[in-house]
Design a protein around this motif. Structure first.
Motif, PDB file in Angstrom:
ATOM      1  N   ARG A 120      -0.362   4.021   3.005  1.00  0.00           N
ATOM      2  CA  ARG A 120       0.134   3.285   4.165  1.00  0.00           C
ATOM      3  C   ARG A 120      -0.052   1.791   3.977  1.00  0.00           C
ATOM      4  O   ARG A 120       0.837   0.993   4.281  1.00  0.00           O
ATOM      5  CB  ARG A 120      -0.596   3.770   5.417  1.00  0.00           C
ATOM      6  CG  ARG A 120      -0.097   3.112   6.714  1.00  0.00           C
ATOM      7  CD  ARG A 120      -0.855   3.677   7.890  1.00  0.00           C
ATOM      8  NE  ARG A 120      -2.284   3.397   7.741  1.00  0.00           N
ATOM      9  CZ  ARG A 120      -3.234   4.034   8.433  1.00  0.00           C
ATOM     10  NH1 ARG A 120      -2.912   5.002   9.272  1.00  0.00           N
ATOM     11  NH2 ARG A 120      -4.508   3.717   8.259  1.00  0.00           N
ATOM     12  N   ARG A 121      -1.207   1.399   3.449  1.00  0.00           N
ATOM     13  CA  ARG A 121      -1.454  -0.022   3.214  1.00  0.00           C
ATOM     14  C   ARG A 121      -0.499  -0.577   2.157  1.00  0.00           C
ATOM     15  O   ARG A 121      -0.017  -1.706   2.264  1.00  0.00           O
ATOM     16  CB  ARG A 121      -2.900  -0.223   2.779  1.00  0.00           C
ATOM     17  CG  ARG A 121      -3.919   0.085   3.885  1.00  0.00           C
ATOM     18  CD  ARG A 121      -5.332   0.028   3.338  1.00  0.00           C
ATOM     19  NE  ARG A 121      -6.311   0.331   4.383  1.00  0.00           N
ATOM     20  CZ  ARG A 121      -7.617   0.501   4.153  1.00  0.00           C
ATOM     21  NH1 ARG A 121      -8.078   0.393   2.898  1.00  0.00           N
ATOM     22  NH2 ARG A 121      -8.436   0.774   5.153  1.00  0.00           N
ATOM     23  N   LEU A 122      -0.230   0.245   1.122  1.00  0.00           N
ATOM     24  CA  LEU A 122       0.685  -0.198   0.071  1.00  0.00           C
ATOM     25  C   LEU A 122       2.078  -0.449   0.626  1.00  0.00           C
ATOM     26  O   LEU A 122       2.695  -1.491   0.367  1.00  0.00           O
ATOM     27  CB  LEU A 122       0.729   0.845  -1.048  1.00  0.00           C
ATOM     28  CG  LEU A 122       1.752   0.596  -2.161  1.00  0.00           C
ATOM     29  CD1 LEU A 122       1.417  -0.694  -2.911  1.00  0.00           C
ATOM     30  CD2 LEU A 122       1.792   1.777  -3.126  1.00  0.00           C
ATOM     31  N   ASN A 160      -6.748  11.814   5.025  1.00  0.00           N
ATOM     32  CA  ASN A 160      -6.597  10.383   5.282  1.00  0.00           C
ATOM     33  C   ASN A 160      -6.923   9.541   4.059  1.00  0.00           C
ATOM     34  O   ASN A 160      -6.448   8.413   3.925  1.00  0.00           O
ATOM     35  CB  ASN A 160      -7.499   9.955   6.445  1.00  0.00           C
ATOM     36  CG  ASN A 160      -6.959  10.449   7.780  1.00  0.00           C
ATOM     37  OD1 ASN A 160      -5.779  10.782   7.887  1.00  0.00           O
ATOM     38  ND2 ASN A 160      -7.820  10.513   8.784  1.00  0.00           N
ATOM     39  N   CYS A 161      -7.756  10.056   3.165  1.00  0.00           N
ATOM     40  CA  CYS A 161      -8.101   9.298   1.968  1.00  0.00           C
ATOM     41  C   CYS A 161      -6.888   9.065   1.078  1.00  0.00           C
ATOM     42  O   CYS A 161      -6.866   8.142   0.268  1.00  0.00           O
ATOM     43  CB  CYS A 161      -9.200  10.018   1.194  1.00  0.00           C
ATOM     44  SG  CYS A 161      -8.712  11.668   0.633  1.00  0.00           S
ATOM     45  N   VAL A 162      -5.850   9.898   1.208  1.00  0.00           N
ATOM     46  CA  VAL A 162      -4.605   9.706   0.462  1.00  0.00           C
ATOM     47  C   VAL A 162      -3.604   8.910   1.280  1.00  0.00           C
ATOM     48  O   VAL A 162      -2.937   7.999   0.781  1.00  0.00           O
ATOM     49  CB  VAL A 162      -4.001  11.072   0.062  1.00  0.00           C
ATOM     50  CG1 VAL A 162      -2.666  10.877  -0.654  1.00  0.00           C
ATOM     51  CG2 VAL A 162      -4.965  11.853  -0.814  1.00  0.00           C
ATOM     52  N   ALA A 181       6.596  -3.684   2.816  1.00  0.00           N
ATOM     53  CA  ALA A 181       7.475  -4.011   3.940  1.00  0.00           C
ATOM     54  C   ALA A 181       7.331  -5.470   4.340  1.00  0.00           C
ATOM     55  O   ALA A 181       8.318  -6.133   4.677  1.00  0.00           O
ATOM     56  CB  ALA A 181       7.165  -3.096   5.119  1.00  0.00           C
ATOM     57  N   SER A 182       6.097  -5.982   4.306  1.00  0.00           N
ATOM     58  CA  SER A 182       5.893  -7.393   4.639  1.00  0.00           C
ATOM     59  C   SER A 182       6.604  -8.295   3.638  1.00  0.00           C
ATOM     60  O   SER A 182       7.213  -9.306   4.002  1.00  0.00           O
ATOM     61  CB  SER A 182       4.393  -7.705   4.664  1.00  0.00           C
ATOM     62  OG  SER A 182       3.735  -6.919   5.639  1.00  0.00           O
ATOM     63  N   GLY A 183       6.534  -7.914   2.343  1.00  0.00           N
ATOM     64  CA  GLY A 183       7.217  -8.706   1.330  1.00  0.00           C
ATOM     65  C   GLY A 183       8.726  -8.678   1.500  1.00  0.00           C
ATOM     66  O   GLY A 183       9.400  -9.700   1.350  1.00  0.00           O
ATOM     67  N   VAL A 184       9.292  -7.497   1.827  1.00  0.00           N
ATOM     68  CA  VAL A 184      10.738  -7.394   2.041  1.00  0.00           C
ATOM     69  C   VAL A 184      11.151  -8.196   3.262  1.00  0.00           C
ATOM     70  O   VAL A 184      12.184  -8.881   3.265  1.00  0.00           O
ATOM     71  CB  VAL A 184      11.149  -5.915   2.188  1.00  0.00           C
ATOM     72  CG1 VAL A 184      12.608  -5.799   2.588  1.00  0.00           C
ATOM     73  CG2 VAL A 184      10.898  -5.159   0.891  1.00  0.00           C
ATOM     74  N   ALA A 185      10.340  -8.132   4.327  1.00  0.00           N
ATOM     75  CA  ALA A 185      10.680  -8.869   5.541  1.00  0.00           C
ATOM     76  C   ALA A 185      10.598 -10.371   5.323  1.00  0.00           C
ATOM     77  O   ALA A 185      11.407 -11.135   5.860  1.00  0.00           O
ATOM     78  CB  ALA A 185       9.748  -8.447   6.678  1.00  0.00           C
TER      79      ALA A 185
END
Length: 286
Positions: A24-26, A17-19, A31-35
């Motif tokens: 996932r956050r990146l 999960n450390c990777v 995705a938020s920027g594209v949307a």
């Protein structure tokens, strides 16, 4: 002040999960920027692909299609030896042409007449058609550009220069592969001989028309060869030959086939890249 790290968040062979968590956050942020603003992500790849793809317009000036340059070592010993032969054994295509002295294949057009129905090109009917075929190759432009020997154009076949209109050589009058000091191994094909090496018949006969390439006529010779390739099929069809079949090639044939492959493959690469980029962009819109 941050507290101690939860043991469940530490990297180990059983816990990755450390990777996964920072990745996932990146991608969530991306995705938020594209949307929020999709058009730059749609138009920028298209413009960039179109700009880079425009470089194909300059491909004809930059492409290297020379067979020798592409498939032989740049500083190969054979090239140095060929240059040595050229310096010390120069050819004279205008007065004393000799095919065995050529350090390369030379500039030539070749016609191969093959007898039909299992007959021989040394039969009278086939021989007459070979003479008609030979007359087709001897146009006025060829007479101006041909490699010359003994005051005339070099003979395309030693049998034609000796017998010609007198008719084909009689069975048994020739020996193979050498007859009266003349090598016939490159002039006849599919030769049938008796136990003494005398020629009884031959399935094929080769006509080779050499052109000058050691002077200002070299470029004209190339143009004649290109014209030959374009017109020989129709000329042979007009002869309506029945006793022989004709195939042809020139010293430019391999080079032109190589260039043709390049022209047919590059559009396929362009289409592949276009489809790949389009699929990637459309996938990002979902």
């Amino acid at each position: 002040m941050a507290g101690p790290q939860d043991p469940a968040e530490r990297c180990s062979c059983r816990n990755t999960n450390c990777v996964e968590r920072p990745l996932r956050r990146l991608f969530e942020g991306l995705a938020s920027g594209v949307a929020a603003c999709p058009w730059p992500f749609v138009l920028l790849p298209l413009l960039l692909s179109g700009g880079l793809g425009a470089g194909f317009l300059f491909l004809p000036q930059r492409q290297a299609n020379d067979i020798e340059g592409q498939f032989t070592p740049t500083w190969g010993p054979a090239k140095a030896e060929r240059d040595f032969v050229r310096r010390h054994f120069p050819t004279n295509d205008s007065e004393r042409f000799s095919a065995p002295r050529l350090p390369t294949e030379g500039a030539y057009a070749a016609l191969i007449a093959v007898a039909t129905n299992g007959s021989s090109v040394l039969d009278r009917a086939a021989w007459a058609e070979v003479l008609r075929l030979n007359a087709t190759g001897h146009d006025a432009e060829y007479e101006r550009l041909c490699a010359r020997a003994a005051g005339g154009c070099a003979s395309p076949n030693p049998l034609l220069s000796r017998w010609g209109d007198a008719g084909p050589p009689a069975p048994g009058s020739l020996r193979f592969p050498v007859s009266d000091g003349v090598f016939l191994g490159a002039a006849l094909g599919g030769v049938d001989t008796d136990s003494q090496g005398q020629v009884l018949g031959a399935r094929a006969l080769k006509l080779v028309y050499y052109l000058r390439e050691d002077g200002p006529e070299a470029q004209d010779s190339r143009q004649w060869l290109e014209s030959f390739l374009q017109s020989i099929s129709s000329k042979v069809a007009e002869l309506r030959l029945g006793s022989i079949q004709v195939t042809y090639f020139t010293s430019l044939s391999r080079q032109q086939e190589f260039e043709g492959n390049t022209k047919s493959v590059i559009p396929l690469f362009s289409i592949t890249y276009f489809l790949t980029i389009t699929f990637a962009i459309v996938s990002c819109l979902r």
